[in-house]
Design an enzyme around this catalytic site. Structure first.
Site, PDB file in Angstrom:
ATOM      1  N   ASN A 112      -3.008  -1.628   2.559  1.00  0.00           N
ATOM      2  CA  ASN A 112      -2.313  -1.868   3.827  1.00  0.00           C
ATOM      3  C   ASN A 112      -2.858  -0.943   4.894  1.00  0.00           C
ATOM      4  O   ASN A 112      -3.731  -0.124   4.622  1.00  0.00           O
ATOM      5  CB  ASN A 112      -0.795  -1.742   3.644  1.00  0.00           C
ATOM      6  CG  ASN A 112      -0.405  -0.345   3.210  1.00  0.00           C
ATOM      7  OD1 ASN A 112      -0.648   0.618   3.915  1.00  0.00           O
ATOM      8  ND2 ASN A 112       0.191  -0.245   2.013  1.00  0.00           N
ATOM      9  N   ASP A 116       4.516  -3.536  -2.010  1.00  0.00           N
ATOM     10  CA  ASP A 116       5.713  -4.179  -2.553  1.00  0.00           C
ATOM     11  C   ASP A 116       5.358  -5.066  -3.740  1.00  0.00           C
ATOM     12  O   ASP A 116       6.215  -5.423  -4.539  1.00  0.00           O
ATOM     13  CB  ASP A 116       6.395  -5.021  -1.476  1.00  0.00           C
ATOM     14  CG  ASP A 116       7.132  -4.138  -0.475  1.00  0.00           C
ATOM     15  OD1 ASP A 116       7.617  -3.069  -0.899  1.00  0.00           O
ATOM     16  OD2 ASP A 116       7.207  -4.493   0.706  1.00  0.00           O
ATOM     17  N   LYS A 169     -15.616  -8.075 -12.360  1.00  0.00           N
ATOM     18  CA  LYS A 169     -15.552  -8.539 -10.971  1.00  0.00           C
ATOM     19  C   LYS A 169     -15.390 -10.063 -10.942  1.00  0.00           C
ATOM     20  O   LYS A 169     -16.131 -10.783 -11.630  1.00  0.00           O
ATOM     21  CB  LYS A 169     -16.847  -8.132 -10.258  1.00  0.00           C
ATOM     22  CG  LYS A 169     -16.794  -8.421  -8.789  1.00  0.00           C
ATOM     23  CD  LYS A 169     -18.078  -8.006  -8.090  1.00  0.00           C
ATOM     24  CE  LYS A 169     -18.112  -8.611  -6.718  1.00  0.00           C
ATOM     25  NZ  LYS A 169     -19.469  -8.749  -6.210  1.00  0.00           N
ATOM     26  N   PHE A 214      11.476   5.698   5.293  1.00  0.00           N
ATOM     27  CA  PHE A 214      10.901   5.081   6.479  1.00  0.00           C
ATOM     28  C   PHE A 214      11.106   3.575   6.347  1.00  0.00           C
ATOM     29  O   PHE A 214      11.173   3.054   5.236  1.00  0.00           O
ATOM     30  CB  PHE A 214       9.395   5.391   6.585  1.00  0.00           C
ATOM     31  CG  PHE A 214       9.115   6.675   7.310  1.00  0.00           C
ATOM     32  CD1 PHE A 214       9.504   7.893   6.757  1.00  0.00           C
ATOM     33  CD2 PHE A 214       8.470   6.675   8.537  1.00  0.00           C
ATOM     34  CE1 PHE A 214       9.262   9.082   7.422  1.00  0.00           C
ATOM     35  CE2 PHE A 214       8.216   7.863   9.208  1.00  0.00           C
ATOM     36  CZ  PHE A 214       8.611   9.064   8.654  1.00  0.00           C
ATOM     37  N   LYS A 242      18.697  -0.901   4.697  1.00  0.00           N
ATOM     38  CA  LYS A 242      17.938  -0.071   3.751  1.00  0.00           C
ATOM     39  C   LYS A 242      18.579   1.311   3.591  1.00  0.00           C
ATOM     40  O   LYS A 242      18.594   1.877   2.504  1.00  0.00           O
ATOM     41  CB  LYS A 242      16.486   0.095   4.214  1.00  0.00           C
ATOM     42  CG  LYS A 242      15.639  -1.147   3.981  1.00  0.00           C
ATOM     43  CD  LYS A 242      14.219  -0.998   4.499  1.00  0.00           C
ATOM     44  CE  LYS A 242      13.547  -2.366   4.544  1.00  0.00           C
ATOM     45  NZ  LYS A 242      12.274  -2.363   5.256  1.00  0.00           N
ATOM     46  N   LYS A 279      19.650   1.961  -0.241  1.00  0.00           N
ATOM     47  CA  LYS A 279      18.857   2.946  -0.985  1.00  0.00           C
ATOM     48  C   LYS A 279      19.532   4.322  -1.020  1.00  0.00           C
ATOM     49  O   LYS A 279      18.901   5.320  -1.398  1.00  0.00           O
ATOM     50  CB  LYS A 279      17.449   3.048  -0.381  1.00  0.00           C
ATOM     51  CG  LYS A 279      16.692   1.708  -0.365  1.00  0.00           C
ATOM     52  CD  LYS A 279      15.219   1.864  -0.018  1.00  0.00           C
ATOM     53  CE  LYS A 279      14.564   0.497   0.203  1.00  0.00           C
ATOM     54  NZ  LYS A 279      13.113   0.509   0.033  1.00  0.00           N
TER      55      LYS A 279
END
Ligand code: CTP
Length: 405
Positions: free
Chosen positions: A210, A279, A289, A322, A336, A340
């Protein structure tokens, strides 16, 4: 940040060796300067090995036969490069020279040449400390803005009992941090910070990643060190240099990050999860490969939610998450925060251009169960301090609640 540590001649000179380490633990570079008398007690090599820098021992380089213009002007260069000068131990002699503006060796010359804040930690025999001359010199220095870290009382090397023992290194470090403008409000805390993005392998050469650069997490780690915390930084791959004085643990995948967080959670009193954790991970990683032929489908499965796991077993820890959101941002982040079991969540609206992912700047909202603080666009370094301010506020509120009980 760079500090010059002046060591003058006293039995306590050996204690300055530990001081070098403690300052380095706070992310501070240390340039040691020894007076001639100090070298009778400890060899410069000890300090050179600890500080990783050449120790300055002389105003005019090695030996009067080889006067060296470079070292003769070095005190000016050092004076300009340092953020503070600390002298520990400071003898009665050095204190007298400082008070009278004498400049006949490197340390006393540097004292006059620098405009950086000065911290002086005296150590001497009790009678010398209590002598009117020394006390008058100390008063003069105080009036001129020098911070004096008063000596402790106890048994002195000379066999007498009284004031004159070099103050504990912790006290000296605290004075240096405050001279540097760093509020030591996280001393005693161990903060576990996660940073960067994780990589989920597809085959031996490819991965799903990411856009996280790690900058926010690294800024948090560095700012926390400056504020006196011990920091464990668990990071996915980034292009950044690990900040000095953190315990640095490098991981690749979400699973590795989970294992590292759980392995170190016991030691942490505060957890800040700035990492962009994948995620999803690839269900079956190919051994070889994958060749480019025909369409291909990857099966993904969700990763463990590390933050939720930490939240569930947080005990008395302060846990900050975050939230990277692109829509319905406040509501999603608040969900969240509750699901959490967090004490605060830092909301990043990642749909805004120029901030957040892979940028130097950020603008966030810090949500707590009782409120929301908008932090307008600023550098990630400044945002890091705002997040830590929020942590300190939570700490203070808890302490207040505990005292009412
Ligand atoms: N997080 C985590 N473990 C994961 C995924 C996320 O610990 N497997 C943490 C992140 O480090 C961050 C917080 O959870 O502190 C929120 O991450 P985010 O990606 O915004 O939320 P998710 O919980 O993954 O929810 P969603 O992607 O559905 O919005």
């Amino acid at each position: 940040m760079k500090v010059a540590l002046g060591v003058s001649g006293g039995i306590a000179a050996y204690k300055a060796a530990e001081l070098v380490r403690l300052l380095q633990d706070r992310g501070i570079r240390v340039q040691v300067i020894m007076t001639r008398a100090a070298q009778e007690f400890v060899r410069p090599l000890t300090f050179a090995a600890l500080s990783g820098e050449k120790v300055i021992t002389d105003l005019f380089g090695a030996g009067a036969e080889q006067p060296n213009i470079d070292s003769a002007v070095e005190h000016i260069a050092v004076a300009q490069a340092i953020d503070a000068l600390v002298v520990a131990p400071a003898t009665a002699d050095v204190i007298a020279k400082f008070a009278h503006g004498e400049a006949n060796d490197f340390l006393t010359t540097l004292f006059l040449a620098t405009t950086a804040p000065v911290v002086v930690a005296p150590a001497m025999n009790v009678n010398m400390w209590e002598h009117a001359a020394t006390q008058a010199n100390i008063d003069t220095l105080k009036k001129r803005g020098v911070k004096i870290v008063s000596p402790d009382s106890g048994y002195l090397a000379c066999g007498m009992i009284g004031a004159g023992r070099l103050a504990a290194n912790d006290k000296i470090v605290e004075a240096v941090l405050s001279a540097l403008g760093a509020v030591p409000d996280l001393v005693g805390e161990t903060i576990l910070v996660t940073a960067g993005g994780t990589r989920e392998p597809i085959d031996p050469v490819r991965f799903i990643g990411n856009r996280s650069s790690g900058k926010m997490g690294y800024a948090l780690a560095e700012a926390a060190v400056r504020r006196g915390a011990k920091v464990i930084l668990i990071s996915g791959p980034t292009a950044l240099k690990p900040p000095a004085s953190t315990e640095f643990i490098s991981v690749q995948t979400a699973e590795e990050m989970r294992n590292a967080v759980m392995a170190h959670l016991d030691r942490a009193t505060i957890v800040i999860k700035a990492a962009a954790v994948a995620d999803f991970t690839v269900s079956k990683v190919a051994d070889q490969k994958i060749k480019r032929k025909g369409p291909m489908t990857l099966e993904l499965q969700p990763t463990a939610d590390i933050l939720a796991e930490v939240g569930a077993k947080k005990g008395s820890r302060i846990v900050v998450g975050f939230a990277a959101e692109t829509w319905n941002t406040l509501e999603n982040a608040r969900k969240k925060l509750v699901s959490k079991s967090l004490d605060a969540i830092v909301l990043n609206d990642v749909s805004r251009a120029g901030i957040g992912f892979d940028s130097e700047r950020n603008a966030v909202t810090i949500l707590t169960p009782g409120g929301a603080e908008d932090v307008p666009e600023m550098s990630k370094w400044e945002v890091a301090h705002r997040v830590l301010d929020a942590v300190v506020k939570i700490k203070a509120e808890r302490a207040q609640q505990a005292s009412r009980r």
